[in-house]
Motif scaffolding. Structure first.
Motif, short mmCIF file in Angstrom:
data_model
loop_
_atom_site.label_atom_id
_atom_site.label_comp_id
_atom_site.label_asym_id
_atom_site.label_seq_id
_atom_site.Cartn_x
_atom_site.Cartn_y
_atom_site.Cartn_z
N CYS A 1 30.02 44.97 15.63
CA CYS A 1 31.18 44.08 15.82
C CYS A 1 31.14 43.25 17.10
CB CYS A 1 32.46 44.91 15.82
SG CYS A 1 33.95 43.90 15.84
N ILE B 1 43.46 49.33 7.74
CA ILE B 1 43.15 50.09 8.94
C ILE B 1 43.93 49.38 10.05
CG2 ILE B 1 41.35 50.78 10.55
CD1 ILE B 1 39.39 50.72 8.20
N ILE C 1 42.81 45.66 9.96
CA ILE C 1 41.84 45.23 8.95
C ILE C 1 42.44 45.46 7.56
CG2 ILE C 1 39.47 45.46 8.10
CD1 ILE C 1 38.77 46.79 10.80
N VAL C 2 42.57 44.37 6.81
CA VAL C 2 43.20 44.45 5.49
C VAL C 2 42.11 44.41 4.41
CG1 VAL C 2 44.82 43.33 3.91
CG2 VAL C 2 45.23 43.26 6.39
N MET C 3 42.20 45.35 3.46
CA MET C 3 41.18 45.41 2.40
C MET C 3 41.83 45.30 1.03
SD MET C 3 38.61 48.24 4.00
CE MET C 3 39.81 49.15 4.93
N LEU D 1 32.65 46.14 9.69
CA LEU D 1 33.54 46.10 8.52
C LEU D 1 34.15 44.74 8.14
CD1 LEU D 1 34.61 47.75 6.23
CD2 LEU D 1 36.46 48.55 7.68
N SER D 2 34.85 44.07 9.06
CA SER D 2 35.53 42.84 8.66
C SER D 2 34.53 41.79 8.20
CB SER D 2 36.38 42.30 9.82
OG SER D 2 37.39 43.22 10.13
N ILE E 1 33.05 42.97 4.66
CA ILE E 1 33.83 42.74 3.43
C ILE E 1 34.02 41.25 3.16
CG2 ILE E 1 35.00 44.97 3.51
CD1 ILE E 1 37.48 43.63 4.56
N LEU E 2 33.67 40.42 4.12
CA LEU E 2 33.77 38.97 3.88
C LEU E 2 32.39 38.33 3.74
CD1 LEU E 2 36.82 38.20 6.18
CD2 LEU E 2 36.77 38.12 3.69
N GLY F 1 33.64 41.03 17.86
CA GLY F 1 34.98 40.56 18.18
C GLY F 1 35.30 39.22 17.57
N SER F 2 34.81 39.02 16.37
CA SER F 2 35.01 37.74 15.70
C SER F 2 35.54 37.98 14.29
CB SER F 2 33.67 37.00 15.68
OG SER F 2 33.88 35.64 15.41
N CYS F 3 36.33 39.05 14.16
CA CYS F 3 36.73 39.53 12.84
C CYS F 3 37.65 38.54 12.12
CB CYS F 3 37.43 40.87 12.97
SG CYS F 3 36.71 41.94 14.21
N GLY F 4 38.44 37.78 12.88
CA GLY F 4 39.36 36.83 12.26
C GLY F 4 38.66 35.59 11.76
N THR F 5 37.40 35.43 12.15
CA THR F 5 36.62 34.24 11.77
C THR F 5 35.31 34.69 11.12
OG1 THR F 5 35.92 34.23 14.07
CG2 THR F 5 37.55 32.59 13.44
N VAL G 1 44.41 40.37 13.23
CA VAL G 1 44.42 40.57 11.78
C VAL G 1 43.17 39.95 11.15
CG1 VAL G 1 45.69 40.20 9.64
CG2 VAL G 1 46.93 40.49 11.79
N SER G 2 42.44 40.77 10.38
CA SER G 2 41.22 40.28 9.74
C SER G 2 41.11 40.88 8.35
CB SER G 2 39.99 40.64 10.57
OG SER G 2 39.81 42.05 10.58
N GLY G 3 40.11 40.44 7.62
CA GLY G 3 39.89 40.96 6.27
C GLY G 3 40.49 40.05 5.22
N HIS G 4 40.96 40.68 4.12
CA HIS G 4 41.37 39.90 2.95
C HIS G 4 42.82 39.42 3.03
CE1 HIS G 4 37.96 42.26 0.89
NE2 HIS G 4 37.56 41.03 1.06
N PRO H 1 44.39 35.09 8.60
CA PRO H 1 44.02 36.02 9.67
C PRO H 1 44.41 35.42 11.02
CG PRO H 1 42.09 34.84 8.88
CD PRO H 1 43.23 34.43 8.00
N MET I 1 42.39 29.89 11.89
CA MET I 1 42.95 31.16 12.34
C MET I 1 44.26 30.94 13.09
SD MET I 1 40.93 34.12 14.43
CE MET I 1 41.94 33.89 15.86
N GLY J 1 37.42 45.21 14.49
CA GLY J 1 38.74 44.76 14.06
C GLY J 1 39.59 44.19 15.17
N SER J 2 39.18 44.41 16.41
CA SER J 2 40.00 43.96 17.53
C SER J 2 39.37 42.73 18.19
CB SER J 2 40.13 45.09 18.56
OG SER J 2 40.94 44.68 19.62
N PHE J 3 40.17 41.66 18.35
CA PHE J 3 39.63 40.46 19.00
C PHE J 3 40.70 39.72 19.79
CE2 PHE J 3 40.52 39.87 14.49
CZ PHE J 3 41.35 38.75 14.45
#
Lengths: 195, 435
Positions: A153, B288, B327-329, A115-116, A119-120, A155-159, B248-251, B255, B1, B93-95
């Motif tokens: 995933c 989420i 996760i922010v959308m 997902l993350s 969407i990016l 584990g790199s969602c923030g980047t 925190v990830s997404g839009h 993040p 980040m 979503g978890s890192f």
């Protein structure tokens, strides 16, 4: 120690009183490894009271040494080394997505699709790779240089978006960055991240 | 980040931004291994009592009280006992665990050693997901340093306490984050979950008493011992002690990994101010908050609703803390598409052990794909819900629930996004009929 293993564990069928059947140990060919690699494997085995626990670390080593995947001679070696049946090795190997049971390209591009990253712009990264390399996810280039995969995933969602080449992370990707990476791969100036 | 604390002094993120933060030297100069020294001067029961007082809840997702989990380990057992760190961080979503290990590996080693002392364990394993190979390398280097400094091995810090800590690699399987599947994997088997009971505290690794804790849980332990359980609990709320890391990830414009006190007030401020708002000045559509498995929250449940960020606050707001994968959308995201994406994840990661999850997630994806092709039927929303109903609470382990919850909440909270996909076929039929 193995005689004290749990009853419910299927890895416990062969005890000193019920040894491994000989025919299960004799394939046509068994892979061999250098003393250094054997020592590396033994260091992993020494961590556990039960040899079989080292199955995943050893699979990664065999995979690295046997051209990127677990081939039948490598599997035969592992069965012998860990004192389990060949089917036990296959059983585990086919469960884990990072254990390759088919050859992969020298550079294995694994684009995160969850997902993350999605969407990016993960799709754009995958499509760009497809376009540049002429292969779809799940395929390998004819010269054996690149394989492309979509993976879950990392584990790199923030980047995000990101991909992994071998074990190495490449994050905050853009199509320009991907071009740069592919160029460095082709020029041989980049590690394939396998270790 | 961004990586840092807001609304509290950084605890678990106290050292992550220091130069050379992975080195033993830097760790010790900043109070490292003092908690271990203190703990070794305490009885194991006193250590467990402090953790109970701290109201620390397992940070892997389930939120089970850590002190209670430790208390389940039978003291009179003659078998060896094991402490296993769950570093199989794979929840979309978890890192957070990744950065804890990347930047402060000794904090994890210290937390594990204190747990080992409390539980009478002489062997610890850190089960790290295979993709995080570079973290295993960082942990291995830290372990060599610790061993050379007499912090791991025999006679630790000059006492009679002896303990070994080993790293272990997974090989790509989300299910191995489930603690009994992790133990099977660590025994060299396929990562299928085990029947509970017996719980790992009684019969875990090699059928011996075992405690499995998340990285974030174990790295909270040194601070609990240092400041005392009560002081740690007071940083958070009565039932959720201490601080929590949010990935925190997404839009969002910023993040990162945020350490917030439990009960942080409130989620709107967190998104709009702390994370610097939504990218490209767009509108918030959904969040989420706890990793892909939890209920999705529409903006209308967040904005102006004073949602407190802790276990109780998020349940009251209709979701869960989970692993804190936030996760922010924005308004451009189609919730049908995002839910399809997550369902494909669960289908891929279903271990195949039980029928409801193996077959159910497969059918869910088939229906989603058919709808995406423009062949959705109006009754497909109900079909998806029926499939979820046949998975939720009926699967062998919580993976099935985790696959069902995002769909159930998405259809409930975003019916329009689904209806849009379910209409085209009907419209086409009507057009043909009218022709």
């Amino acid at each position: 120690m193995s005689s004290e293993r749990p009853i419910q564990s299927p890895g416990n069928q062969f005890t000193p009183n019920n040894p491994l059947p000989q025919e299960a140990k004799l394939p046509n060919e068994i892979a061999t490894f250098s003393p250094e690699v054997i020592a590396e494997m033994d260091a992993h085995i020494a961590k556990y009271p039960v040899r079989r626990s080292a199955i995943l670390p050893l699979m990664f080593i065999v995979q690295r040494e046997r051209g990127g995947y677990l081939d039948p001679p490598g599997v035969a070696f592992l069965a012998d080394k860990l004192g389990v049946r060949i089917t036990d090795i296959w059983e585990v190997a086919t469960f884990y997505s990072m254990i390759n049971t088919e050859p992969v390209g020298k550079y294995h591009l694994q684009v995160c699709r969850t997902l993350s990253c999605k969407i990016l712009g993960a799709d754009k990264i995958t499509e760009h790779c497809t376009q540049k390399l002429g292969i779809k996810p799940g395929e390998t280039t004819e010269d054996g240089m690149f394989s492309l995969s979509e993976v879950e995933c990392l584990g790199s969602c923030g980047t995000a978006p990101m991909m992994q080449i071998g074990f190495d992370y490449y994050e905050n990707l853009t199509t320009e960055k991907v071009d740069g990476l592919l160029e460095r791969c082709r020029g041989g100036g980049m590690s394939n991240g396998v270790r | 980040m961004f990586i840092g604390a807001l609304g509290c002094e950084p605890l678990q993120l106290a050292r992550v931004n220091l130069e050379n933060s992975t080195s033993l030297d830097v760790y010790r100069r900043n109070g490292g291994y003092e908690a271990l020294r203190k703990a070794l001067g305490m009885s194991p029961d006193d250590v467990i009592a402090e953790v109970k007082k701290s109201a620390l809840r397992g940070r892997g997702g389930a939120g089970f009280p850590t002190g209670m989990k430790w208390g389940f380990v039978p003291k009179d057992s003659q078998k060896p006992k094991y402490v296993v760190c769950n570093a199989d961080e794979s929840e979309p979503g978890s890192f957070k665990d990744r950065y804890l290990m990347e930047r402060d590996p000794h904090m994890l080693i210290e937390g594990m050693l204190i747990a080992a002392h409390a539980l009478g364990s002489k062997t610890c394993y850190i089960y790290t997901r295979g993709e995080y190979r570079y973290l295993i390398e960082i942990m291995d280097r830290a372990l060599v340093e610790a061993r050379n400094a007499n912090l791991v091995g025999e006679k630790i810090l000059g006492t009679d306490f002896a303990c070994e800590v080993h790293t272990h690699t997974g090989a790509g399987a989300y299910i191995c984050g489930e603690e009994t599947a992790l133990l099977n994997s660590l025994e060299g088997l396929r990562g299928h979950p085990r029947m509970k009971p017996p719980f790992p505290a009684v019969a875990g690794l090699y059928s011996c008493p075992t405690v499995v804790n998340n990285v974030e849980t174990l790295t909270a332990v040194p601070d609990i011992i240092k400041m005392g359980g009560e002081a740690y609990q007071k940083l958070g709320t009565e039932k959720s002690g201490g601080t929590k890391l949010w990935s925190v990830s997404g839009h969002v414009n910023r993040p990162g990994v945020y350490e917030l006190p439990m009960g942080y007030d409130d989620m709107e401020k967190f998104i709009m101010e702390d994370c610097q708002g939504i990218t490209k000045n767009r509108k918030l559509k959904a969040v989420i908050p706890g990793g892909s498995s939890v209920y999705i929250m529409p903006a209308s449940d967040i904005l102006g609703k004073d949602v407190k960020m802790d276990y109780e606050g998020l349940v009251a707001a209709g979701s869960m803390v989970g692993s804190g994968g936030f996760i922010v959308m924005d308004e451009t995201v189609d919730i049908f598409e995002s839910t399809k994406n997550l369902t494909e994840f669960y289908k891929h990661e279903s271990c195949g052990w039980c029928t409801p999850c193996r077959e159910g997630t497969d059918w869910l994806v088939k229906v989603f794909k058919r709808i995406a092709k423009g062949e959705g039927q109006p009754e497909d929303a109900q079909l998806l819900l029926d499939l979820c109903d046949n998975i939720e609470g009926k699967s062998f382990c919580p993976l099935g629930d985790a696959a069902a919850w995002p769909i159930q909440s998405a259809i409930k909270k975003f019916p329009e996004d689904f209806k849009r996909h379910l209409a085209p076929l009907v419209e086409a039929r009507e057009a043909i009929a009218a022709d």
